[in-house]
Scaffold this motif. Sequence first.
Motif, PDB file in Angstrom:
ATOM      1  N   GLN A   1     -12.315  48.743 -38.216  1.00 43.75           N
ATOM      2  CA  GLN A   1     -12.316  49.827 -37.241  1.00 43.75           C
ATOM      3  C   GLN A   1     -11.065  49.758 -36.378  1.00 43.75           C
ATOM      4  O   GLN A   1     -10.452  48.701 -36.212  1.00 43.75           O
ATOM      5  N   LEU A   2     -10.697  50.919 -35.830  1.00 44.02           N
ATOM      6  CA  LEU A   2      -9.466  51.051 -35.053  1.00 44.02           C
ATOM      7  C   LEU A   2      -9.791  51.434 -33.617  1.00 44.02           C
ATOM      8  O   LEU A   2     -10.607  52.327 -33.371  1.00 44.02           O
TER       9      LEU A   2
ATOM     10  N   GLU B   1      -3.091  60.820 -33.934  1.00 42.58           N
ATOM     11  CA  GLU B   1      -2.997  61.500 -35.226  1.00 42.58           C
ATOM     12  C   GLU B   1      -2.744  60.501 -36.350  1.00 42.58           C
ATOM     13  O   GLU B   1      -3.312  60.618 -37.438  1.00 42.58           O
ATOM     14  N   ALA B   2      -1.886  59.515 -36.082  1.00 44.85           N
ATOM     15  CA  ALA B   2      -1.655  58.478 -37.088  1.00 44.85           C
ATOM     16  C   ALA B   2      -2.932  57.695 -37.359  1.00 44.85           C
ATOM     17  O   ALA B   2      -3.276  57.409 -38.509  1.00 44.85           O
ATOM     18  N   GLY B   3      -3.651  57.357 -36.293  1.00 51.35           N
ATOM     19  CA  GLY B   3      -4.899  56.626 -36.468  1.00 51.35           C
ATOM     20  C   GLY B   3      -5.933  57.404 -37.244  1.00 51.35           C
ATOM     21  O   GLY B   3      -6.628  56.865 -38.111  1.00 51.35           O
ATOM     22  N   ALA B   4      -6.039  58.707 -36.946  1.00 49.51           N
ATOM     23  CA  ALA B   4      -7.011  59.550 -37.644  1.00 49.51           C
ATOM     24  C   ALA B   4      -6.681  59.685 -39.116  1.00 49.51           C
ATOM     25  O   ALA B   4      -7.570  59.884 -39.946  1.00 49.51           O
ATOM     26  N   GLY B   5      -5.399  59.553 -39.458  1.00 46.86           N
ATOM     27  CA  GLY B   5      -4.990  59.648 -40.848  1.00 46.86           C
ATOM     28  C   GLY B   5      -5.233  58.383 -41.644  1.00 46.86           C
ATOM     29  O   GLY B   5      -5.055  58.376 -42.864  1.00 46.86           O
ATOM     30  N   ALA B   6      -5.609  57.316 -40.964  1.00 52.63           N
ATOM     31  CA  ALA B   6      -5.908  56.045 -41.629  1.00 52.63           C
ATOM     32  C   ALA B   6      -7.411  55.950 -41.867  1.00 52.63           C
ATOM     33  O   ALA B   6      -8.217  56.358 -41.028  1.00 52.63           O
ATOM     34  N   SER B   7      -7.798  55.376 -42.993  1.00 49.34           N
ATOM     35  CA  SER B   7      -9.197  55.438 -43.449  1.00 49.34           C
ATOM     36  C   SER B   7     -10.058  54.319 -42.882  1.00 49.34           C
ATOM     37  O   SER B   7     -10.758  53.610 -43.620  1.00 49.34           O
ATOM     38  N   PHE B   8     -10.035  54.149 -41.570  1.00 51.65           N
ATOM     39  CA  PHE B   8     -10.903  53.158 -40.935  1.00 51.65           C
ATOM     40  C   PHE B   8     -12.341  53.663 -40.922  1.00 51.65           C
ATOM     41  O   PHE B   8     -12.602  54.868 -40.934  1.00 51.65           O
ATOM     42  N   ALA B   9     -13.282  52.734 -40.845  1.00 51.74           N
ATOM     43  CA  ALA B   9     -14.689  53.103 -40.812  1.00 51.74           C
ATOM     44  C   ALA B   9     -15.076  53.716 -39.471  1.00 51.74           C
ATOM     45  O   ALA B   9     -16.049  54.480 -39.386  1.00 51.74           O
TER      46      ALA B   9
ATOM     47  N   ARG C   1     -12.263  60.693 -16.688  1.00 49.47           N
ATOM     48  CA  ARG C   1     -12.292  61.850 -15.805  1.00 49.47           C
ATOM     49  C   ARG C   1     -10.895  62.381 -15.524  1.00 49.47           C
ATOM     50  O   ARG C   1     -10.710  63.554 -15.238  1.00 49.47           O
ATOM     51  N   ALA C   2      -9.882  61.479 -15.603  1.00 52.95           N
ATOM     52  CA  ALA C   2      -8.520  61.891 -15.276  1.00 52.95           C
ATOM     53  C   ALA C   2      -7.797  62.507 -16.457  1.00 52.95           C
ATOM     54  O   ALA C   2      -6.715  63.060 -16.295  1.00 52.95           O
ATOM     55  N   ALA C   3      -8.377  62.424 -17.652  1.00 52.09           N
ATOM     56  CA  ALA C   3      -7.692  62.932 -18.836  1.00 52.09           C
ATOM     57  C   ALA C   3      -7.597  64.450 -18.783  1.00 52.09           C
ATOM     58  O   ALA C   3      -8.566  65.124 -18.473  1.00 52.09           O
ATOM     59  N   PRO C   4      -6.406  65.013 -19.040  1.00 51.08           N
ATOM     60  CA  PRO C   4      -6.285  66.469 -19.027  1.00 51.08           C
ATOM     61  C   PRO C   4      -7.095  67.093 -20.139  1.00 51.08           C
ATOM     62  O   PRO C   4      -7.352  66.490 -21.178  1.00 51.08           O
ATOM     63  N   GLY C   5      -7.518  68.340 -19.933  1.00 49.72           N
ATOM     64  CA  GLY C   5      -8.343  69.016 -20.915  1.00 49.72           C
ATOM     65  C   GLY C   5      -7.672  69.110 -22.271  1.00 49.72           C
ATOM     66  O   GLY C   5      -8.337  69.067 -23.297  1.00 49.72           O
ATOM     67  N   THR C   6      -6.337  69.217 -22.283  1.00 47.19           N
ATOM     68  CA  THR C   6      -5.656  69.342 -23.568  1.00 47.19           C
ATOM     69  C   THR C   6      -5.841  68.090 -24.414  1.00 47.19           C
ATOM     70  O   THR C   6      -5.848  68.175 -25.641  1.00 47.19           O
ATOM     71  N   LEU C   7      -5.998  66.928 -23.770  1.00 43.79           N
ATOM     72  CA  LEU C   7      -6.185  65.703 -24.535  1.00 43.79           C
ATOM     73  C   LEU C   7      -7.481  65.776 -25.332  1.00 43.79           C
ATOM     74  O   LEU C   7      -7.515  65.482 -26.515  1.00 43.79           O
ATOM     75  N   ARG C   8      -8.565  66.200 -24.691  1.00 45.66           N
ATOM     76  CA  ARG C   8      -9.837  66.294 -25.401  1.00 45.66           C
ATOM     77  C   ARG C   8      -9.777  67.377 -26.475  1.00 45.66           C
ATOM     78  O   ARG C   8     -10.362  67.244 -27.535  1.00 45.66           O
ATOM     79  N   ALA C   9      -9.042  68.464 -26.163  1.00 50.95           N
ATOM     80  CA  ALA C   9      -8.944  69.552 -27.138  1.00 50.95           C
ATOM     81  C   ALA C   9      -8.191  69.110 -28.381  1.00 50.95           C
ATOM     82  O   ALA C   9      -8.472  69.551 -29.485  1.00 50.95           O
ATOM     83  N   GLU C  10      -7.203  68.233 -28.202  1.00 48.32           N
ATOM     84  CA  GLU C  10      -6.377  67.797 -29.315  1.00 48.32           C
ATOM     85  C   GLU C  10      -6.890  66.514 -29.951  1.00 48.32           C
ATOM     86  O   GLU C  10      -6.300  66.032 -30.906  1.00 48.32           O
ATOM     87  N   LEU C  11      -7.962  65.956 -29.417  1.00 52.39           N
ATOM     88  CA  LEU C  11      -8.476  64.700 -29.941  1.00 52.39           C
ATOM     89  C   LEU C  11      -8.915  64.893 -31.389  1.00 52.39           C
ATOM     90  O   LEU C  11      -9.735  65.761 -31.682  1.00 52.39           O
ATOM     91  N   PRO C  12      -8.350  64.105 -32.311  1.00 47.21           N
ATOM     92  CA  PRO C  12      -8.764  64.252 -33.713  1.00 47.21           C
ATOM     93  C   PRO C  12     -10.271  64.061 -33.859  1.00 47.21           C
ATOM     94  O   PRO C  12     -10.867  63.210 -33.199  1.00 47.21           O
ATOM     95  N   PRO C  13     -10.901  64.840 -34.716  1.00 46.07           N
ATOM     96  CA  PRO C  13     -12.365  64.792 -34.852  1.00 46.07           C
ATOM     97  C   PRO C  13     -12.910  63.409 -35.185  1.00 46.07           C
ATOM     98  O   PRO C  13     -14.047  63.107 -34.843  1.00 46.07           O
TER      99      PRO C  13
ATOM    100  N   LEU D   1      -0.795  51.301 -40.538  1.00 45.79           N
ATOM    101  CA  LEU D   1      -2.046  50.827 -39.950  1.00 45.79           C
ATOM    102  C   LEU D   1      -3.001  50.320 -41.024  1.00 45.79           C
ATOM    103  O   LEU D   1      -3.640  49.275 -40.861  1.00 45.79           O
ATOM    104  N   GLU D   2      -3.101  51.050 -42.123  1.00 46.91           N
ATOM    105  CA  GLU D   2      -3.993  50.607 -43.195  1.00 46.91           C
ATOM    106  C   GLU D   2      -3.502  49.309 -43.827  1.00 46.91           C
ATOM    107  O   GLU D   2      -4.296  48.410 -44.128  1.00 46.91           O
ATOM    108  N   THR D   3      -2.189  49.200 -44.011  1.00 46.92           N
ATOM    109  CA  THR D   3      -1.637  48.012 -44.651  1.00 46.92           C
ATOM    110  C   THR D   3      -1.867  46.761 -43.819  1.00 46.92           C
ATOM    111  O   THR D   3      -2.259  45.710 -44.350  1.00 46.92           O
ATOM    112  N   VAL D   4      -1.657  46.863 -42.504  1.00 47.66           N
ATOM    113  CA  VAL D   4      -1.819  45.667 -41.682  1.00 47.66           C
ATOM    114  C   VAL D   4      -3.287  45.308 -41.481  1.00 47.66           C
ATOM    115  O   VAL D   4      -3.620  44.147 -41.212  1.00 47.66           O
ATOM    116  N   ALA D   5      -4.191  46.289 -41.635  1.00 52.51           N
ATOM    117  CA  ALA D   5      -5.617  46.002 -41.467  1.00 52.51           C
ATOM    118  C   ALA D   5      -6.258  45.455 -42.733  1.00 52.51           C
ATOM    119  O   ALA D   5      -7.325  44.828 -42.684  1.00 52.51           O
TER     120      ALA D   5
END
Length: 256
Positions: free
Chosen positions: A14-15, A53-61, A71-83, A129-133
């Motif tokens: 996991q990442l 985005e790099a993390g989301a592209g890696a196949s971690f469990a 609470r301090a995170a701007p709304g755009t951060l949550r909107a752009e958070l990879p699923p 990320l996948e290679t080092v994990a």
Amino acid sequence: MSDAAVSAGTLAAQLIVLAKAPVPGRVKTRLTPPFTPQEAAMLAEAALADTLEAGAGASFARHTLTLDDQRAAPGTLRAELPPRFEVSPQRGQGLDERIAAAFDDAYAQLALPVVLIGMDTPQVTPGLLETVAQPLAAGDADAVFGPAEDGGFWLLGLRRPDPGLILGVPMSEDHTGRVQLDRLRDAGLRVRQVPELLDVDTAADAERVARQAPGSRFAATLATLLRGDLAQPALTGRHHQARTAPPPSLRVTTTG
């Protein structure tokens, strides 16, 4: 969940991305000057977006963003958070406590090896990320350690997290990486060292990292700021331009 429960094609690890919410005056303060606190926060948010985005592209469990203040995170951060990412709060006071707690929380949720990175290396790629994990997932190493040029570390991975491996390590010093690596070796762990990367701390660092990741949000944001054009470019993702810089070549060594 055990290794046996991990779906086919998914890395049995996991990442965690440990990050500060990109709030002006609280992040990337060493970029001020030459940048204003608002501009430094823009660069921090771009670096975080690239890292996620790099993390989301890696196949971690499992993928977790651990924020210092949700609470301090701007709304755009949550909107752009990879699923693939879930968000959790940081626990603890000093950075060593917050890192140790992040490892503990992740392992309690899913009993698989944990890889932790920060938000200061937007040049990281899913493949790296996948290679080092992989050594952790395969049981070929107990720890992976990625040194940073400033004497710290950009990545720490543990097959079986233990707070004693982290607590008390002096953070944000020019000898942090050496002390942390010694702590792992002194515990008798099989340690894999992975490529050294440059953290973004200063304006000079920012320019070097932007050259290493020319197609990143970070590079585009830096270019916008250096032009003096505060209208942010429309960015649709990490690869809105062709990425020309290859990931660092692996120099994997085993110690311990």
